[in-house]
Design an enzyme around this catalytic site. Structure first.
Site, PDB file in Angstrom:
ATOM      1  N   ASP A  12       0.847  -1.200   0.000  1.00 37.89           N
ATOM      2  CA  ASP A  12       0.000   0.000   0.000  1.00 37.89           C
ATOM      3  C   ASP A  12       0.880   1.247   0.000  1.00 37.89           C
ATOM      4  O   ASP A  12       1.663   1.467   0.932  1.00 37.89           O
ATOM      5  CB  ASP A  12      -0.898   0.029   1.241  1.00 37.89           C
ATOM      6  CG  ASP A  12      -2.070  -0.940   1.148  1.00 37.89           C
ATOM      7  OD1 ASP A  12      -2.239  -1.589   0.100  1.00 37.89           O
ATOM      8  OD2 ASP A  12      -2.826  -1.026   2.136  1.00 37.89           O
ATOM      9  N   LYS A  39      -6.637  -7.000   0.959  1.00 38.18           N
ATOM     10  CA  LYS A  39      -7.709  -7.439   1.868  1.00 38.18           C
ATOM     11  C   LYS A  39      -7.420  -8.819   2.471  1.00 38.18           C
ATOM     12  O   LYS A  39      -7.795  -9.107   3.606  1.00 38.18           O
ATOM     13  CB  LYS A  39      -9.049  -7.404   1.136  1.00 38.18           C
ATOM     14  CG  LYS A  39      -9.426  -5.982   0.729  1.00 38.18           C
ATOM     15  CD  LYS A  39     -10.725  -5.908  -0.031  1.00 38.18           C
ATOM     16  CE  LYS A  39     -10.870  -4.555  -0.744  1.00 38.18           C
ATOM     17  NZ  LYS A  39     -10.789  -3.388   0.136  1.00 38.18           N
ATOM     18  N   ASN A  42      -4.707  -8.212   5.157  1.00 38.30           N
ATOM     19  CA  ASN A  42      -5.294  -7.499   6.311  1.00 38.30           C
ATOM     20  C   ASN A  42      -6.170  -8.423   7.148  1.00 38.30           C
ATOM     21  O   ASN A  42      -6.104  -8.424   8.386  1.00 38.30           O
ATOM     22  CB  ASN A  42      -6.143  -6.316   5.835  1.00 38.30           C
ATOM     23  CG  ASN A  42      -5.335  -5.264   5.096  1.00 38.30           C
ATOM     24  OD1 ASN A  42      -4.119  -5.209   5.247  1.00 38.30           O
ATOM     25  ND2 ASN A  42      -6.002  -4.462   4.297  1.00 38.30           N
ATOM     26  N   ASN A 180     -20.002  -3.556   2.982  1.00 43.90           N
ATOM     27  CA  ASN A 180     -20.427  -2.249   3.469  1.00 43.90           C
ATOM     28  C   ASN A 180     -21.710  -1.838   2.751  1.00 43.90           C
ATOM     29  O   ASN A 180     -22.218  -2.554   1.881  1.00 43.90           O
ATOM     30  CB  ASN A 180     -19.299  -1.209   3.349  1.00 43.90           C
ATOM     31  CG  ASN A 180     -18.920  -0.918   1.894  1.00 43.90           C
ATOM     32  OD1 ASN A 180     -19.729  -1.062   0.974  1.00 43.90           O
ATOM     33  ND2 ASN A 180     -17.686  -0.511   1.692  1.00 43.90           N
ATOM     34  N   ASP A 241      -7.240   7.368   9.541  1.00 42.76           N
ATOM     35  CA  ASP A 241      -7.126   6.635   8.277  1.00 42.76           C
ATOM     36  C   ASP A 241      -8.046   5.414   8.378  1.00 42.76           C
ATOM     37  O   ASP A 241      -7.800   4.515   9.183  1.00 42.76           O
ATOM     38  CB  ASP A 241      -5.669   6.201   8.062  1.00 42.76           C
ATOM     39  CG  ASP A 241      -5.472   5.420   6.760  1.00 42.76           C
ATOM     40  OD1 ASP A 241      -6.460   5.218   6.031  1.00 42.76           O
ATOM     41  OD2 ASP A 241      -4.323   5.016   6.498  1.00 42.76           O
ATOM     42  N   ASP A 247     -11.774  -4.721   6.962  1.00 39.70           N
ATOM     43  CA  ASP A 247     -11.047  -5.985   7.132  1.00 39.70           C
ATOM     44  C   ASP A 247     -10.871  -6.297   8.623  1.00 39.70           C
ATOM     45  O   ASP A 247     -10.948  -7.460   9.037  1.00 39.70           O
ATOM     46  CB  ASP A 247      -9.672  -5.893   6.461  1.00 39.70           C
ATOM     47  CG  ASP A 247      -9.782  -5.661   4.960  1.00 39.70           C
ATOM     48  OD1 ASP A 247     -10.717  -6.205   4.348  1.00 39.70           O
ATOM     49  OD2 ASP A 247      -8.936  -4.935   4.408  1.00 39.70           O
ATOM     50  N   SER A 286      -2.349  -0.959  11.312  1.00 41.61           N
ATOM     51  CA  SER A 286      -3.240  -0.290  12.273  1.00 41.61           C
ATOM     52  C   SER A 286      -4.094  -1.273  13.078  1.00 41.61           C
ATOM     53  O   SER A 286      -4.797  -0.864  14.002  1.00 41.61           O
ATOM     54  CB  SER A 286      -4.169   0.666  11.524  1.00 41.61           C
ATOM     55  OG  SER A 286      -5.112  -0.062  10.754  1.00 41.61           O
TER      56      SER A 286
HETATM   57  O1  RIB Z   1      -9.357  -3.024   2.484  1.00 41.50           O
HETATM   58  C1  RIB Z   1      -8.217  -2.221   2.425  1.00 41.50           C
HETATM   59  C2  RIB Z   1      -7.274  -2.739   1.369  1.00 41.50           C
HETATM   60  O2  RIB Z   1      -7.856  -2.596   0.097  1.00 41.50           O
HETATM   61  C3  RIB Z   1      -5.958  -2.018   1.283  1.00 41.50           C
HETATM   62  O3  RIB Z   1      -4.988  -2.555   2.146  1.00 41.50           O
HETATM   63  C4  RIB Z   1      -5.596  -2.122  -0.199  1.00 41.50           C
HETATM   64  O4  RIB Z   1      -4.449  -2.870  -0.452  1.00 41.50           O
HETATM   65  C5  RIB Z   1      -6.837  -2.708  -0.882  1.00 41.50           C
HETATM   66  O5  RIB Z   1      -6.686  -4.051  -1.155  1.00 41.50           O
END
Ligand code: RIB
Length: 301
Positions: A12, A39, A42, A180, A241, A247, A286
């Protein structure tokens, strides 16, 4: 029970901007930072930090090896992430504005190399009673869903980014759908935010999904599923942010449900986790761990 997250790994590039760039505008950003994202990555980190044993399957290029180190430090098993020569790791260009909102542009890269050979190879390690989590940033989702269900796995799916292929997937095989209000609106063909619980129920009825969790940003979240219908307010916070908040919610909610929390409690824990994640920069960076979330809940009363 083992948890397999089959999904994307991204680098990212997060640009801090005073506002989102407009068509025809050249805008200077105030800061650029690099984070582990995607995603799949994460959600695997969220599941691990929530206390589950989780494996991530996917693909990166040589330039993405550092993501594997980050995942290792978060406690995620990366044995099923292929490192592909001559392919770029997926990446995301993220604008993060002064209100903490984001705009995300994703380049699939190695994430689009997922094929049936890798799926068969990885699923061979999993079976009855195990859990698969998916998002919409890799290829061969229908094959993955059908193969995992044939093995008796529980399946969670986050249909993001939303696209025209999602309604054509065998959503009736999905046990937990996380989305969402915008994604729900696209699937239903109408606004979801005006009556979100109705929207969650409608998604279950129309697509045959067992459980639907709908996140609404500052308006909280709703759930409609086998245990009933629930609403959960968002915990008050100042967003820095919001990247990865969905996620984080999905990972912590799923972990809570799998660990035997009742649905309302799982939603509360997931909301608390997401409320912490949005107070700091980055996606996976985060995501809080379970102790931090429990501390927040304790302080919230
Ligand atoms: O959901 C957030 C993610 O969406 C980010 O980390 C980005 O890489 C996209 O995949």
């Amino acid at each position: 029970m083992r948890v397999l997250c089959f999904g994307s790994l991204n680098i990212d590039y997060t640009y801090s901007v005073p506002h989102f760039v407009q068509p025809g505008e050249t805008l200077s950003c105030t800061e650029l930072r690099l984070f582990g994202g995607g995603k799949g990555l994460n959600q695997s980190v969220a599941l691990a930090r929530a206390g589950l044993n989780v494996s991530l399957a996917g693909a990166v290029g040589e330039d993405g090896r550092f993501l594997l180190s980050e995942l290792g430090r978060a406690g995620v098993d990366t044995r099923h992430v292929d490192v592909l020569p001559g392919v770029r790791t997926g990446h995301a260009i993220i604008q993060n504005n002064a209100e903490g909102e984001n705009c995300i542009l994703v380049f699939g890269g190695a994430n689009h190399c997922t094929g049936r050979e890798q799926i068969d190879r990885v699923l061979g390690f999993f079976g009855e009673g195990d859990v698969l989590t998916l998002q919409n940033e890799i290829r061969e989702l229908e094959y993955l869903i059908r193969s995992a269900k044939a093995r008796g796995m529980t399946i969670a799916f986050t249909p993001a980014p939303m696209n025209a292929a999602v309604p054509l997937l065998p959503l009736e095989l999905i046990d937990y759908l996380f989305l969402n209000e915008v994604e729900a609106g696209v699937l239903l063909g109408r606004r979801a935010e005006d009556a979100p619980l109705d929207a969650a129920r409608a998604l279950r009825e129309r697509f045959g999904v067992k459980n639907v969790a709908l996140t609404l940003g500052a308006a909280g979240s709703v759930f409609s599923g086998e245990t009933g219908d629930y609403t959960q307010a968002a915990l008050p916070t100042e967003p820095v942010d919001t990247t990865g908040a969905g996620d984080t919610f999905a990972g912590f909610f799923l972990a809570g449900a799998l660990q035997g929390l009742d649905t309302q409690r799982a939603m509360y824990v997931a909301s608390a986790a997401a409320s912490i994640a949005i107070t700091r920069s980055g996606a996976s960076a985060s995501i809080p761990d379970r102790d931090e979330v429990l501390e927040k809940i304790y302080r919230n009363g």
